[in-house]
Design an enzyme around this catalytic site. Structure first.
Site, PDB file in Angstrom:
ATOM      1  N   ARG A 248      25.600  37.039 -34.021  1.00 58.90           N
ATOM      2  CA  ARG A 248      26.503  37.448 -35.258  1.00 58.90           C
ATOM      3  C   ARG A 248      26.049  38.893 -35.177  1.00 58.90           C
ATOM      4  O   ARG A 248      25.883  39.525 -36.425  1.00 58.90           O
ATOM      5  CB  ARG A 248      25.713  36.474 -36.435  1.00 58.90           C
ATOM      6  CG  ARG A 248      26.148  35.249 -36.441  1.00 58.90           C
ATOM      7  CD  ARG A 248      27.535  34.931 -36.353  1.00 58.90           C
ATOM      8  NE  ARG A 248      27.753  33.451 -36.524  1.00 58.90           N
ATOM      9  CZ  ARG A 248      28.021  32.614 -35.277  1.00 58.90           C
ATOM     10  NH1 ARG A 248      28.056  33.446 -34.130  1.00 58.90           N
ATOM     11  NH2 ARG A 248      28.271  31.546 -35.417  1.00 58.90           N
TER      12      ARG A 248
ATOM     13  N   SER B 235      29.430  31.411 -44.633  1.00 61.31           N
ATOM     14  CA  SER B 235      28.013  31.216 -44.497  1.00 61.31           C
ATOM     15  C   SER B 235      27.160  32.520 -45.263  1.00 61.31           C
ATOM     16  O   SER B 235      27.503  33.452 -44.859  1.00 61.31           O
ATOM     17  CB  SER B 235      27.681  31.271 -43.209  1.00 61.31           C
ATOM     18  OG  SER B 235      28.238  30.140 -42.545  1.00 61.31           O
TER      19      SER B 235
ATOM     20  N   GLU C  42      23.722  36.893 -44.151  1.00 60.00           N
ATOM     21  CA  GLU C  42      25.038  37.044 -43.250  1.00 60.00           C
ATOM     22  C   GLU C  42      26.265  37.690 -43.643  1.00 60.00           C
ATOM     23  O   GLU C  42      26.843  38.499 -43.357  1.00 60.00           O
ATOM     24  CB  GLU C  42      25.453  35.577 -42.725  1.00 60.00           C
ATOM     25  CG  GLU C  42      26.404  35.808 -41.512  1.00 60.00           C
ATOM     26  CD  GLU C  42      26.623  34.618 -40.701  1.00 60.00           C
ATOM     27  OE1 GLU C  42      27.995  34.179 -40.502  1.00 60.00           O
ATOM     28  OE2 GLU C  42      25.967  33.857 -40.502  1.00 60.00           O
TER      29      GLU C  42
END
Length: 325
Positions: free
Chosen positions: A184, A233, A303
């Site tokens: 990520r 998320s 995130e």
């Protein structure tokens, strides 16, 4: 950018607008951002630029004062814009960055192209390997910047190159390895804007690809609050474990603060169930982090990007003290 004492916020915005007067895109002051985000929260941008195309973007970045804060927003699917809005200039890419070109072994896609649309184009062209994009809310520019992934694949697996415009208005093409992808994240240069990317794929039966996309859609519908005002998320999965399991074990499924709520359906998703503020959402997220850490010793990492001012700036008509706007 540093504003002299006894000048106003309006004066620096006028100066920037004058500098960018020749651009073909749109430039607006005090532009609402909340309606553009998936959470439907947040204050305005001091200035919002929507460039016409990559050349227009490069011209703008060359003309901007080098110390002016610049924030890049994509589809705003995985972001909380704080209630006070965003300092400086916000850049949001529009239709001039949404072209998709089909090639025999992949797609060249504009950064504003939605991930789901790219997956559907690949299926229509009989190109396999991009189905995972059907499970990611957002646009390709953001997907490259954060190495978005789902359903067993990610951008690092399929990216050949990405075209970028750097903060000084220069252009470059970076290969996948040059972007230094990790979980990520990427090593996209600070202030750079992704304008398009080439994604690898392999020829396959279109019906097979469409079925894979349908399966992903069904899985998302069954397991995630896809029809709610959410931001995807909320926290990254820790090295060993899944964020949702830790949140659930800490008793946070369904936890609410005003109209901000942890989803009952998937507890790594936050929801705006009515009139939550950005502050409500952020406070709820921090409460979850604290409870998970108290129970497990693991501090979850956000995130969702949280950007901007917590509260509105002082009255623009009053003198400032030389701080950034």
């Amino acid at each position: 950018m540093t504003t002299p004492a006894a000048t106003t916020e309006q004066s620096w915005t006028d100066s920037v607008r004058a500098s960018l007067a020749g651009l073909r895109g749109r430039l607006n002051a005090d532009a609402p951002l909340g309606p553009r985000t998936w959470f439907r929260v947040g204050g305005p941008a001091d200035l919002l630029l929507q460039p016409a195309d990559a050349d227009d973007l490069a011209d703008a970045l060359r003309l901007l004062p080098p110390d002016l804060p610049v924030t890049i927003l994509g589809a705003c699917s995985n972001v909380i814009v704080r209630d006070g809005g965003i300092d400086g200039l916000v850049i949001r890419l529009g239709g001039g960055f949404a072209d998709i070109t089909v090639e025999p072994d992949g797609l060249v896609v504009g950064a504003a192209s939605l991930d789901m649309v790219v997956a559907e184009h690949a299926a229509g062209a009989g190109l396999k390997g991009l189905e995972f994009l059907a499970g990611i809310p957002g646009s390709i520019g953001g997907a490259v910047a954060m190495n978005a992934g789902a359903y067993g694949s990610d951008i690092a697996t399929v990216l050949d190159w990405a075209d970028i415009v750097t903060r000084d208005g220069s252009t470059a093409r970076l290969s996948g390895p040059a972007l230094g992808f990790g979980y990520r994240r990427s090593r996209l240069p600070a202030g750079a804007v992704v304008t398009r990317a080439r994604l690898r794929a392999t020829p396959a039966d279109p019906a097979e690809i469409r079925q894979a996309i349908a399966t992903i859609r069904q899985s998302r519908e069954e397991s995630q609050p896809t029809r709610a005002r959410t931001g995807g998320s909320t926290f990254r999965n820790p090295e060993h474990g899944k964020a949702w399991e830790l949140i659930d074990a800490a008793g946070c499924r369904g936890l609410a603060l005003h109209d901000a709520q942890i989803s009952e359906k998937h507890c790594n998703f936050m929801l705006n169930t009515g009139h939550a503020s950005a502050a409500d959402l952020e406070e709820l997220g921090e409460t979850v982090r604290a409870r998970v850490q108290a129970r497990t010793g693991i501090l979850l990492e956000w995130e969702i990007k949280r950007i901007g001012r917590a509260t509105p700036p002082a009255d623009a008509a009053s003198p400032d003290t030389g701080d950034t706007p």
